[in-house]
Design an enzyme around this catalytic site. Structure first.
Site, mmCIF file in Angstrom:
data_model
loop_
_atom_site.group_PDB
_atom_site.id
_atom_site.type_symbol
_atom_site.label_atom_id
_atom_site.label_comp_id
_atom_site.label_asym_id
_atom_site.label_seq_id
_atom_site.Cartn_x
_atom_site.Cartn_y
_atom_site.Cartn_z
ATOM 1 N N TYR A 73 -11.065 -77.863 26.575
ATOM 2 C CA TYR A 73 -11.980 -77.481 25.599
ATOM 3 C C TYR A 73 -12.151 -75.755 26.189
ATOM 4 O O TYR A 73 -12.357 -74.934 25.278
ATOM 5 C CB TYR A 73 -13.471 -77.839 25.914
ATOM 6 N N PHE A 125 -4.775 -57.458 1.185
ATOM 7 C CA PHE A 125 -4.365 -58.660 0.691
ATOM 8 C C PHE A 125 -5.579 -59.269 0.208
ATOM 9 O O PHE A 125 -6.708 -59.076 0.356
ATOM 10 C CB PHE A 125 -3.880 -59.242 2.085
ATOM 11 N N ASP A 126 -5.204 -60.517 -0.624
ATOM 12 C CA ASP A 126 -6.439 -60.898 -1.532
ATOM 13 C C ASP A 126 -7.512 -61.793 -0.677
ATOM 14 O O ASP A 126 -8.497 -61.361 -0.786
ATOM 15 C CB ASP A 126 -5.770 -61.943 -2.769
ATOM 16 N N ASP A 216 -3.392 -54.789 9.662
ATOM 17 C CA ASP A 216 -3.153 -56.169 9.214
ATOM 18 C C ASP A 216 -1.835 -56.653 9.315
ATOM 19 O O ASP A 216 -0.954 -56.278 8.529
ATOM 20 C CB ASP A 216 -3.607 -56.054 7.678
ATOM 21 N N ALA A 218 0.229 -59.268 9.740
ATOM 22 C CA ALA A 218 1.067 -60.702 9.249
ATOM 23 C C ALA A 218 2.413 -60.623 9.576
ATOM 24 O O ALA A 218 3.020 -61.611 10.022
ATOM 25 C CB ALA A 218 0.519 -61.094 8.169
ATOM 26 N N LYS A 259 2.854 -66.376 9.861
ATOM 27 C CA LYS A 259 3.824 -65.575 9.027
ATOM 28 C C LYS A 259 4.956 -65.396 10.185
ATOM 29 O O LYS A 259 5.578 -66.221 10.506
ATOM 30 C CB LYS A 259 3.399 -64.316 8.452
ATOM 31 N N HIS A 451 -7.489 -67.479 -8.264
ATOM 32 C CA HIS A 451 -6.319 -68.107 -8.718
ATOM 33 C C HIS A 451 -5.879 -69.480 -7.907
ATOM 34 O O HIS A 451 -5.188 -70.084 -8.283
ATOM 35 C CB HIS A 451 -5.022 -67.021 -8.097
#
Ligand SMILES: *Cc1c(COP(=O)(O)O)cnc(C)c1O
Length: 460
Positions: A73, A125-126, A216, A218, A259, A451
């Site tokens: 843990y 990004f969304d 960001d 990714a 990604k 969406h």
């Protein structure tokens, strides 16, 4: 003028059976799914290009790592291995694992922004936009104008419009701009790369106005490969050297590890040197994600991620990866099908506006093409256009997206050349009957990130 397929730098050790339903069954399934491809069952999809996120095939090294994962843990050895790998690659002092990219956004953005403030990005990004809005701030996209022209082939279409960035900062006041976010590659613009020069210039503007810069991250590895291919002065640098330079210009990063680090689940927050911010991050991580040494992941996930960080920056792999995109794009060029060109790093973004000029943005041409691809060949894709963008959070009015793309996102190390040919053949078949395709209307939608969940109906 055909593009040669770059052969896979690996061979297949484990297989997963897929099957194609009949056309009749596919038409029934998509109607039952309310014409929302997120509602389809995975088993009813033949080739799944919904996303390249978490759909990657792990290597034998990563699977071996899964077995070695330390499930303690607190203080698991897999955590220390991950932190060390990420520090080595990105050169940042503080690394916090989280369960995926949006968790990184949730933990970090709540600390950095709020009501009356702005986040400016080359493109949000969304989920990034959603977390900016959930904090009470507003998101402004500031991509170079070239990005809006899908047929214009320039090397770095994902870049920040730095002149406009400075204007926006002056217009809103530097104290109101809480964060500048550089998305690499620029996902929403079509997986388009951002140059080192552009990141450096953006960083200089941020420093001038005392605004923090967040990457960001990714698709940082695919971005670095494009830099090596296209930016003068970088042709002889290693991918790792390029990555390190790119990250040196920012203060922090959020990363969806689903990604470019080739795992199925995971995310990271990186903070270059701000110890106070890291302390605050740890507190929020414990509340939202779990104890700091696992951050919402199992020990085995941490282990696979630390291996994937290195596999993702391997140049032979990246050559094959980007080569797959270029091969598919080449087939579309031969057929006269428009897409965001030159092709981006993680998929082909087909220009649905060009394919269906009869469908206006508020009837969602890119969603229409996504439905057609499923009906045609059992291929699942997604709308990156007005349907995904949604409504203005203040007025509730449908926003008009800069692009109407249907994204064929290619999972890493999963599909072969024959699968890629099926994608191209399906698009060619749809193009031949394009004038008969109709748009859609929304019959139900949730208030945010609609969406994923909305119901649609074809227009008569
Ligand atoms: C996928 C992605 C995210 C969100 O990450 P998740 O792991 O899906 O939560 C954020 N930004 C970009 C650019 C992405 O591609």
């Amino acid at each position: 003028m055909s593009v040669k397929y770059v052969p896979e730098p690996f061979r297949i050790k484990m297989v997963e059976t897929i099957k194609m339903l009949s056309r009749e069954e596919r038409e029934q399934k998509i109607a039952e799914a309310k014409y929302n491809l997120f509602n389809l069952k995975g088993e009813d999809v033949y080739i799944d290009l919904l996303t390249d996120s978490g759909t990657n095939a792990m290597s034998q090294e990563q699977w071996a790592g899964v077995m070695r994962g330390d499930e303690a843990y607190a203080g698991a050895s897999s955590y220390f291995k991950l932190v060390e790998s990420a520090q080595d690659i990105f050169g940042y002092k503080y690394i916090q694992p989280v369960h995926q990219g949006r968790a990184a956004e949730k933990v970090l953005f709540g600390l950095l922004m709020g009501k009356g403030q702005y986040s400016i990005s080359n493109m949000h990004f969304d989920t990034t936009r959603a977390h900016v809005e959930l904090s009470g701030a507003r998101a402004i996209d500031c991509v170079v104008p070239e990005a809006a022209n899908p047929s214009l082939r320039v090397p770095f279409k994902g870049n920040m419009d730095v002149k406009r960035l400075e204007q926006l900062i002056k217009e809103h006041g530097a104290d109101k701009v809480a964060l500048v976010i550089m998305t690499i590659t620029n996902n929403s613009a079509g997986g388009q790369p951002v140059s080192v020069q552009n990141i450096r210039e953006t960083s200089e503007i941020c420093k001038k106005y005392n605004i923090k810069l967040c990457i960001d991250a990714a698709r940082y590895a695919e971005n670095a490969y494009f830099i090596k291919q296209r930016e003068p002065g970088y042709e002889n640098k290693s991918i790792k050297e390029i990555v390190k330079e790119v990250f040196s210009y920012a203060d922090m990063f959020t990363m969806s590890a689903k990604k470019d680090t080739i795992v199925n689940m995971g995310g990271l927050i990186g903070i270059k040197e701000d110890e106070k911010l890291y302390q605050l991050c740890k507190g929020r991580t414990i509340s939202f994600e779990g104890f700091i040494t696992y951050g919402g992941l199992a020990g085995r996930d941490l282990e696979a991620l630390s291996i994937g960080l290195y596999e993702g920056i391997d140049e032979n792999y990246l050559k094959y990866r980007i080569g797959q995109m270029e091969y598919l794009a080449g087939r579309l060029d031969d057929a006269g099908i428009a897409y965001q060109s030159p092709v981006g790093g993680h998929g082909v973004f087909v220009d649905a506006k060009a394919m269906f000029p009869q469908i206006p943005y508020y009837e969602f041409p890119a969603q229409a093409l996504a439905v057609e691809l499923y009906k045609e060949a059992g291929i699942r894709t997604t709308d990156i256009g007005s349907y995904m963008l949604g409504n203005d959070p203040d007025t509730g009015k449908q926003l008009k997206a800069e692009f109407e793309f249907t994204r064929l996102a290619i999972p890493r190390r999963v599909y072969t050349q024959a699968h890629i040919d099926i994608m191209a053949d399906a698009l060619i078949a749809i193009k031949e009957r394009a004038s008969a395709v109709k748009g859609y209307k929304i019959t139900w939608e949730p208030p945010i990130l609609r969406h994923f969940q909305a119901s649609l109906e074809p227009l008569k």
